[in-house]
Design a protein around this motif. Structure first.
Motif, PDB file in Angstrom:
ATOM      1  N   THR A 155      -8.160 -30.285 -21.963  1.00  0.00           N
ATOM      2  CA  THR A 155      -9.036 -30.494 -21.800  1.00  0.00           C
ATOM      3  C   THR A 155      -9.244 -32.089 -21.133  1.00  0.00           C
ATOM      4  OG1 THR A 155     -10.566 -28.474 -22.984  1.00  0.00           O
ATOM      5  CG2 THR A 155     -12.077 -30.454 -22.120  1.00  0.00           C
ATOM      6  N   PHE A 156      -9.124 -32.395 -20.123  1.00  0.00           N
ATOM      7  CA  PHE A 156      -9.152 -33.348 -19.856  1.00  0.00           C
ATOM      8  C   PHE A 156     -10.388 -34.196 -19.315  1.00  0.00           C
ATOM      9  CE2 PHE A 156      -7.315 -37.099 -17.149  1.00  0.00           C
ATOM     10  CZ  PHE A 156      -6.667 -37.925 -17.637  1.00  0.00           C
ATOM     11  N   THR A 157     -10.386 -34.987 -18.560  1.00  0.00           N
ATOM     12  CA  THR A 157     -11.249 -35.975 -17.548  1.00  0.00           C
ATOM     13  C   THR A 157     -11.646 -36.555 -17.145  1.00  0.00           C
ATOM     14  OG1 THR A 157     -13.921 -35.828 -16.895  1.00  0.00           O
ATOM     15  CG2 THR A 157     -13.395 -35.655 -18.999  1.00  0.00           C
ATOM     16  N   GLU A 170       0.299 -36.724 -20.264  1.00  0.00           N
ATOM     17  CA  GLU A 170       1.010 -37.056 -21.673  1.00  0.00           C
ATOM     18  C   GLU A 170      -0.029 -36.788 -22.941  1.00  0.00           C
ATOM     19  OE1 GLU A 170       0.729 -41.221 -23.502  1.00  0.00           O
ATOM     20  OE2 GLU A 170       0.645 -41.443 -21.151  1.00  0.00           O
ATOM     21  N   ALA A 171      -0.973 -36.838 -22.831  1.00  0.00           N
ATOM     22  CA  ALA A 171      -2.475 -36.378 -23.138  1.00  0.00           C
ATOM     23  C   ALA A 171      -1.878 -33.998 -23.783  1.00  0.00           C
ATOM     24  CB  ALA A 171      -3.495 -36.122 -22.955  1.00  0.00           C
ATOM     25  N   ASN A 200      -7.202 -42.819 -14.957  1.00  0.00           N
ATOM     26  CA  ASN A 200      -6.135 -42.460 -14.574  1.00  0.00           C
ATOM     27  C   ASN A 200      -5.624 -40.599 -14.651  1.00  0.00           C
ATOM     28  OD1 ASN A 200      -4.074 -42.143 -13.472  1.00  0.00           O
ATOM     29  ND2 ASN A 200      -3.164 -43.835 -14.940  1.00  0.00           N
ATOM     30  N   PRO A 201      -5.726 -39.783 -13.098  1.00  0.00           N
ATOM     31  CA  PRO A 201      -5.309 -38.509 -14.288  1.00  0.00           C
ATOM     32  C   PRO A 201      -4.662 -38.049 -14.494  1.00  0.00           C
ATOM     33  CG  PRO A 201      -5.959 -39.046 -11.668  1.00  0.00           C
ATOM     34  CD  PRO A 201      -6.905 -40.432 -11.997  1.00  0.00           C
ATOM     35  N   ASP A 202      -3.410 -39.097 -14.106  1.00  0.00           N
ATOM     36  CA  ASP A 202      -1.915 -38.715 -14.817  1.00  0.00           C
ATOM     37  C   ASP A 202      -1.423 -39.179 -15.709  1.00  0.00           C
ATOM     38  OD1 ASP A 202      -1.417 -39.355 -11.348  1.00  0.00           O
ATOM     39  OD2 ASP A 202      -0.456 -41.277 -11.617  1.00  0.00           O
TER      40      ASP A 202
END
Length: 72
Positions: free
Chosen positions: A29-31, A20-21, A14-16
């Motif tokens: 860095t999120f993927t 939050e991360a 879930n890219p949304d």
């Protein structure tokens, strides 16, 4: 107390959840593709924190990529 691990990246389908991360863990860095994490040589340990149906195949892929794996 000394921090024992550094969170380098988070993967979520879930890219949304990126905002939050970033807020919760202070990382950029999120993927949405778990293979980005498995292909990152700087990452030693993968935490599999998904629902149970995904545990097995994700853990096997991480182990095959040479990562240490913790499944919850």
């Amino acid at each position: 107390p000394r921090q024992r691990v550094d969170i380098r990246s988070i993967a979520d389908v879930n890219p949304d959840r990126k905002a939050e991360a970033k807020e919760r863990y202070g990382i950029e860095t999120f993927t949405t593709n778990h293979e980005d994490i498995l292909n990152d040589a700087a990452i030693d340990l993968v935490l599999v924190l998904t629902s149970m149906p995904e545990h097995g195949w994700l853990a096997r892929e991480a182990l095959a990529a040479g990562k240490h794996v913790l499944v919850e």
